[in-house]
Motif scaffolding. Structure first.
Motif, PDB file in Angstrom:
ATOM      1  N   GLY A   1       0.828  -1.203   0.000  1.00  0.00           N
ATOM      2  CA  GLY A   1       0.000   0.000   0.000  1.00  0.00           C
ATOM      3  C   GLY A   1       0.861   1.251   0.000  1.00  0.00           C
TER       4      GLY A   1
ATOM      5  N   TYR B   1     -15.875 -18.296 -10.996  1.00  0.00           N
ATOM      6  CA  TYR B   1     -15.508 -18.219 -12.410  1.00  0.00           C
ATOM      7  C   TYR B   1     -15.731 -19.580 -13.078  1.00  0.00           C
TER       8      TYR B   1
ATOM      9  N   GLN C   1      -7.348 -17.656 -11.857  1.00  0.00           N
ATOM     10  CA  GLN C   1      -8.359 -17.152 -10.919  1.00  0.00           C
ATOM     11  C   GLN C   1      -9.604 -18.021 -11.038  1.00  0.00           C
TER      12      GLN C   1
ATOM     13  N   ALA D   1     -13.926 -14.909  -6.889  1.00  0.00           N
ATOM     14  CA  ALA D   1     -13.614 -13.604  -6.303  1.00  0.00           C
ATOM     15  C   ALA D   1     -14.372 -13.492  -4.997  1.00  0.00           C
TER      16      ALA D   1
ATOM     17  N   GLY E   1     -14.004  -8.374  -3.706  1.00  0.00           N
ATOM     18  CA  GLY E   1     -13.376  -8.202  -5.009  1.00  0.00           C
ATOM     19  C   GLY E   1     -12.002  -8.849  -5.082  1.00  0.00           C
TER      20      GLY E   1
ATOM     21  N   TYR F   1      -3.723  -8.184 -28.782  1.00  0.00           N
ATOM     22  CA  TYR F   1      -3.374  -6.811 -29.128  1.00  0.00           C
ATOM     23  C   TYR F   1      -2.106  -6.404 -28.418  1.00  0.00           C
ATOM     24  N   THR F   2      -1.511  -5.352 -28.914  1.00  0.00           N
ATOM     25  CA  THR F   2      -0.370  -4.777 -28.232  1.00  0.00           C
ATOM     26  C   THR F   2      -0.476  -3.267 -28.369  1.00  0.00           C
ATOM     27  N   LYS F   3       0.435  -2.558 -27.720  1.00  0.00           N
ATOM     28  CA  LYS F   3       0.399  -1.105 -27.794  1.00  0.00           C
ATOM     29  C   LYS F   3       1.570  -0.623 -28.645  1.00  0.00           C
TER      30      LYS F   3
ATOM     31  N   SER G   1      -3.498   0.881 -29.320  1.00  0.00           N
ATOM     32  CA  SER G   1      -3.511  -0.565 -29.534  1.00  0.00           C
ATOM     33  C   SER G   1      -3.392  -0.916 -31.009  1.00  0.00           C
TER      34      SER G   1
ATOM     35  N   LEU H   1      -3.058  -4.836 -33.554  1.00  0.00           N
ATOM     36  CA  LEU H   1      -3.037  -6.293 -33.496  1.00  0.00           C
ATOM     37  C   LEU H   1      -1.597  -6.775 -33.376  1.00  0.00           C
TER      38      LEU H   1
ATOM     39  N   ASN I   1       9.474  -8.974 -18.425  1.00  0.00           N
ATOM     40  CA  ASN I   1       8.243  -8.422 -17.883  1.00  0.00           C
ATOM     41  C   ASN I   1       7.273  -8.066 -18.977  1.00  0.00           C
TER      42      ASN I   1
ATOM     43  N   THR J   1       4.924  -5.666 -20.181  1.00  0.00           N
ATOM     44  CA  THR J   1       4.654  -4.272 -19.840  1.00  0.00           C
ATOM     45  C   THR J   1       3.683  -3.600 -20.787  1.00  0.00           C
ATOM     46  N   ASN J   2       3.270  -4.282 -21.850  1.00  0.00           N
ATOM     47  CA  ASN J   2       2.463  -3.548 -22.813  1.00  0.00           C
ATOM     48  C   ASN J   2       1.020  -4.018 -22.903  1.00  0.00           C
ATOM     49  N   GLY J   3       0.489  -4.477 -21.795  1.00  0.00           N
ATOM     50  CA  GLY J   3      -0.947  -4.626 -21.717  1.00  0.00           C
ATOM     51  C   GLY J   3      -1.553  -5.834 -22.395  1.00  0.00           C
ATOM     52  N   ASN J   4      -0.762  -6.853 -22.695  1.00  0.00           N
ATOM     53  CA  ASN J   4      -1.378  -8.112 -23.117  1.00  0.00           C
ATOM     54  C   ASN J   4      -0.720  -9.198 -22.298  1.00  0.00           C
TER      55      ASN J   4
ATOM     56  N   THR K   1      -0.868  -1.207 -15.946  1.00  0.00           N
ATOM     57  CA  THR K   1      -0.673  -1.100 -17.394  1.00  0.00           C
ATOM     58  C   THR K   1      -2.025  -1.189 -18.079  1.00  0.00           C
ATOM     59  N   PRO K   2      -2.354  -0.234 -18.979  1.00  0.00           N
ATOM     60  CA  PRO K   2      -3.620  -0.365 -19.712  1.00  0.00           C
ATOM     61  C   PRO K   2      -3.600  -1.640 -20.568  1.00  0.00           C
TER      62      PRO K   2
ATOM     63  N   ALA L   1      -4.138  -3.858 -23.707  1.00  0.00           N
ATOM     64  CA  ALA L   1      -4.170  -3.548 -25.141  1.00  0.00           C
ATOM     65  C   ALA L   1      -5.470  -4.064 -25.742  1.00  0.00           C
TER      66      ALA L   1
ATOM     67  N   GLU M   1      -9.769   5.278 -25.456  1.00  0.00           N
ATOM     68  CA  GLU M   1      -8.709   4.282 -25.239  1.00  0.00           C
ATOM     69  C   GLU M   1      -7.724   4.855 -24.226  1.00  0.00           C
TER      70      GLU M   1
END
Lengths: 668, 214
Positions: free
Chosen positions: A224, A432, A480, A483, A487, A542-544, A550, A552, A596, A598-601, B153-154, B156, B173
């Protein structure tokens, strides 16, 4: 060039290297000494196809497969006490080691669980041991390694005793940080081996080995936003005891009974700055009795068969009760038939069946063959299935992290029971789909194939080319499953993943002169998660981009499994003179690896964070005198490469000096 | 006449600029353009406690998509705002959160590819604390939280499709949760991870004419 050393690991029985049908590397005591190596990690990091990993101790990745999938044996008996699947190889001192054998490819047909990527067998044979040897090594960061090895050998008794003390002040390679990347450690190792020849055909062997490790610890936890630092001691002990009775009925038939008991106890007693205790315990007990019979049916046929039973158990504060040992028993049988129908061809087939009390059984077949095309060329092929039984933690874990948001992880056996109780108590918010898939875990298994071409055109040159592929199924992954009303997440383990590793390995040696030898190794490795690849091909991942928008993900972006480098190169130049002078320089290169997401997928791709590729250069020089003394100076990581985040076990440049005395055996 | 020439010129400029922006085919002219909104604070850390715990004011930042502006907290009970941010939570002016006709859902796909909101889409509304139009929690709505690196991290390929307080449509987005519009590197200091978080950078396309086309 390769010499005809004896290998025991490949066939569970002594065989000449030239008659072995699977990929094997042997590292002998002389090589270990010349490297100035003191722990098993020092040696393995310079071997082709192997990569050291950090996190939960130093593990070894073999041909792209995680440390969980390589069994570590000492004289054929497994070591236990893995944390998160990793057995800390720093536990193993090298002073009394005769050789290390590494078998690549699934070997569960002989060794059962964990021998999925391969086998590392450390051999400390009392036969031909040196009567007395003492060595002292001192190096950077007050690193001291002192060892004494002595033996008594006569007609009927082989005795070897080994004592080792190791300590280091640790080091900090993170600037402006109070916490050390490697903490101060002291370790003791003791090993006693006795073999008594009752008669010409019968012997009894007893061996005891213990390590005791104290780590002065300092842990910083961000909770925290508040950083809590804990000080304290981590105390890990490890004892192995085995007895064997070996009897030879005739030149053609021998049998051996072996009993083995090993116990690992890892305990952390820490205190946070705010006064709260931090405590962690893992105790793993493993007991086994086993019989193996070797029958040389005729000149062309050998049969090995055997079976045994294992009783093991784990106690941990992360299970529902620390007092109660969770147990599993396994019964197994194996057989291996070796045939050499012609002088050129050897075929080996083996099967093993493991029946488990707490999870599904495993059946492990393997077939391998070698064919000598002519004096210079030999082909080897092996195909087999390996498995890894679910860990105790994957079955019994009962862990709730009250500090970090109250998430829970339950082992598969606990999950349904505990979640049902929580539901009754009204604490569960959502179940789930994965909850309904919870089941008894099955072993993870892998199909491995190795094709090797050994080329030895003259007595100066040796080249070995190898193609390998491993297909892994039933991978156990954390998912998972529910929950809480709050949460917070509830996780458990499911057999869901599918992956592969494949690549090329080249090993070569070239003897330039009587005194100078070059050796080199290269590994090209590709890995991937098959489900992720399907998703990418279906246009669902997807990737950033650089703007944070974003797009594909394509297969060109995909890099496979984390912590795997595409390229690894080893090169070594070794000088050895008759006068006892020796020198070597070793280069080890590893290309970048993903660390790591790091790009959201959830997949690893070119847009993620990588550890940079690096080169480390190690060198040593020494002289052995006729009177038994020897001295050695060395430096590791001479380029002073540091990556505090991704390579916490790699200090900057270090130096060391070794002085050693050997009482020369006059009988030889 | 003069006016129509002006209109034609405007149209041309629009279409050329759109073409330049999107590099997509020139046959359709998108009637709305996306704008990038930088560093909207979302209950940022004001100071650290003596124990090093982050302290915030615990208040939402209200935002009007139509006006592309932050709305004062005093207007929280009006329809002047469409969405509001507090740490990783994004609420809509709907249900238990506000008196507007808002709503939202998370569309999986590419921002540019979402040219028409599918007719069968269901807009969710906020129903605190059980559920929100934009689901809360790591991996559920718009972001992933890594407990080891302490980074948000957002995800994608996620588009937040928004119904505004006045019942019009927009798509968003999220680009970054950190000041400066780029997710911090894993190696960033703990202090940076605490104090540079809770700043939203996103791109938003707003359709003022009430249709579901972008």
């Amino acid at each position: 060039m390769q010499g005809d050393s004896v290998v025991v690991t490949a066939n569970r029985s002594e065989r000449k290297l030239s008659n072995v049908t699977v990929p094997v590397s042997i590292i002998n005591a002389k090589q270990i000494q010349e490297m100035g190596a003191i722990r098993l990690t020092d040696v393995l990091k310079e071997q082709p196809g192997l990569t050291l990993t950090s996190g939960f101790g130093a593990g070894v990745q073999l041909q792209g497969l995680n440390p969980d999938y390589t069994i570590i044996l000492i004289n054929g008996e497994p070591l236990v006490g893995r944390t998160a699947g990793v057995l800390d190889l720093n536990r193993i001192a090298l002073g009394n080691i005769k050789k290390i054998e590494i078998v690549k490819g699934p070997s569960s047909s002989l060794y059962g669980s964990e021998a999925m990527a391969g086998v590392i067998n450390i051999i400390t044979d009392a036969v031909n041991a040196i009567p007395l040897q003492a060595s002292l090594r001192y190096g950077t960061y007050q690193t001291i390694d002192a060892g004494v090895n002595h033996s008594i050998v006569n007609k009927s008794i082989f005795y070897q005793g080994y004592y080792n003390y190791y300590s280091t002040d640790g080091f900090s390679i993170r600037p402006n940080s109070t916490s050390r990347t490697t903490t101060p450690i002291t370790r003791f190792t003791i090993n006693q081996q006795l073999k008594y020849n009752v008669s010409d055909n019968t012997n009894i062997a007893i061996s005891f080995r213990a390590t005791d490790e104290k780590v002065k610890n300092e842990i910083s936890v961000v909770n925290g936003g508040a950083t809590i630092t804990s000080f304290g001691y981590e105390h890990n002990t490890d004892q192995n005891f085995n007895v064997s009775l070996n009897h030879r009925f005739s030149n053609k038939l021998k049998t051996s009974f072996r009993g083995y008991r090993t116990e690992y106890n890892g305990r952390q007693d820490l205190l946070t700055v705010s006064g709260l205790p931090y405590y962690d315990l893992l105790n793993h007990l493993f007991q086994r009795v086993e019989n193996q019979t070797d029958w040389n049916i005729n000149k062309q046929t050998n049969l090995i068969f055997g079976g045994g039973t294992v009783l093991e158990g784990v106690k941990s504060n992360r299970y529902d009760s620390e007092q109660v040992r969770k147990t599993n028993s396994t019964g197994y049988g194996f057989a291996q038939l070796e045939m050499n129908p012609s002088k050129k061809l050897i075929v080996v087939g083996g099967i093993r069946f493991d029946k488990n009390e707490t999870f599904a059984s495993a059946f492990s077949p393997k077939i391998s063959a070698s064919y000598k095309l002519n004096d210079y060329n030999k082909l080897k092929f092996s195909i087999g299935q390996g498995f890894k039984a679910p860990d105790f933690r994957q079955i019994y874990l009962d862990f709730t992290n009250a500090a970090a948001g109250g998430y829970s992880v339950f082992g598969s056996a606990q999950a349904q029971k505990v979640i049902a109780q929580l539901m009754t108590a009204g604490q569960v918010g959502t179940l789930y789909d994965t909850y309904y898939q919870l089941n008894d875990l099955k072993p993870e298994y892998s199909n491995g194939m190795h094709l090797t071409w050994d080329y030895e055109p003259n007595n100066k040159t040796f080249v070995s080319f190898q193609l390998f592929r491993n297909d892994i199924n039933n991978l156990i992954q954390v998912q998972q499953v529910a929950a809480y009303v709050t949460g917070a997440q509830v996780f458990s383990y499911l057999n869901v993943g599918r992956a592969f590793t494949q690549g090329v390995e080249i090993e070569s040696k070239y003897k330039l002169t009587q005194n100078i030898m070059f050796s080199g190794g290269y590994q090209f490795l590709l890995t991937g998660d098959k489900d992720q690849i399907e998703q990418i091909k279906a246009g669902k991942v997807y990737t950033k981009d650089a703007n944070g928008y974003s797009r594909l993900l394509t297969m060109n972006d995909y890099v496979g499994l984390p912590n795997n480098s595409k390229h690894r190169v080893q090169f070594k130049c070794n000088y050895n003179s008759q006068s006892g002078l020796f020198a070597n320089i070793r280069f080890i290169y590893r290309s970048r690896w993903a660390v790591n997401n790091t790009n959201g997928n959830e997949v690893f791709d070119n847009g993620d964070e990588f550890a940079k590729g690096y080169l480390s250069v190690n060198s040593a020089i020494g002289k052995e005198y006729k009177n038994g003394f020897s001295i050695q100076l060395g430096s590791d990581n001479m380029g002073n490469y540091i990556d505090a985040v991704n390579l916490p076990n790699l200090p900057g440049r270090t130096y060391y000096a070794i002085i050693k005395y050997q009482l020369i055996n006059k009988n030889k | 006449m003069k006016k129509s020439i002006q209109n034609l010129a405007m149209c041309l400029i629009c279409s050329v600029s759109m073409w330049a922006c999107t590099k997509s085919s020139t046959t359709t002219v998108m009637p709305v353009t996306a704008v990038r909104v930088n560093d909207i604070p979302a209950d940022t850390v004001v100071r650290l406690s003596p124990q090093g715990a982050p302290i915030t004011n615990g208040k939402y930042t209200f935002y009007s998509i139509e006006k592309n502006a932050i709305v004062p907290n005093t207007d929280s009970a009006t329809t002047k705002w469409d969405i509001a941010f507090m740490s990783t939570r994004i609420i809509t002016n709907s249900g238990t959160s506000g008196i507007g006709q808002g709503g939202a859902f998370v569309y999986v796909g590419l921002f540019d590819a979402l040219t028409t909101i599918p007719a069968d889409s269901v807009f969710r509304t906020d129903n605190a604390p059980a559920s929100f139009a934009i689901p809360m929690g790591s991996g559920k709505g718009w972001y992933n939280y890594d407990g080891l690196t302490n980074l948000v991290t957002p995800l994608a390929g996620r588009v937040l499709v928004i119904r505004t307080a006045s019942g019009k449509y927009a798509k968003i987005e999220i680009i970054s949760y950190y000041k400066g519009g780029v997710t911090l590197p894993v190696t960033a200091s703990d202090m940076d991870k605490l104090t540079k978080q809770r700043y939203y950078t996103f791109r938003v396309a707003y359709q003022p004419n009430g249709t579901k086309k972008f």
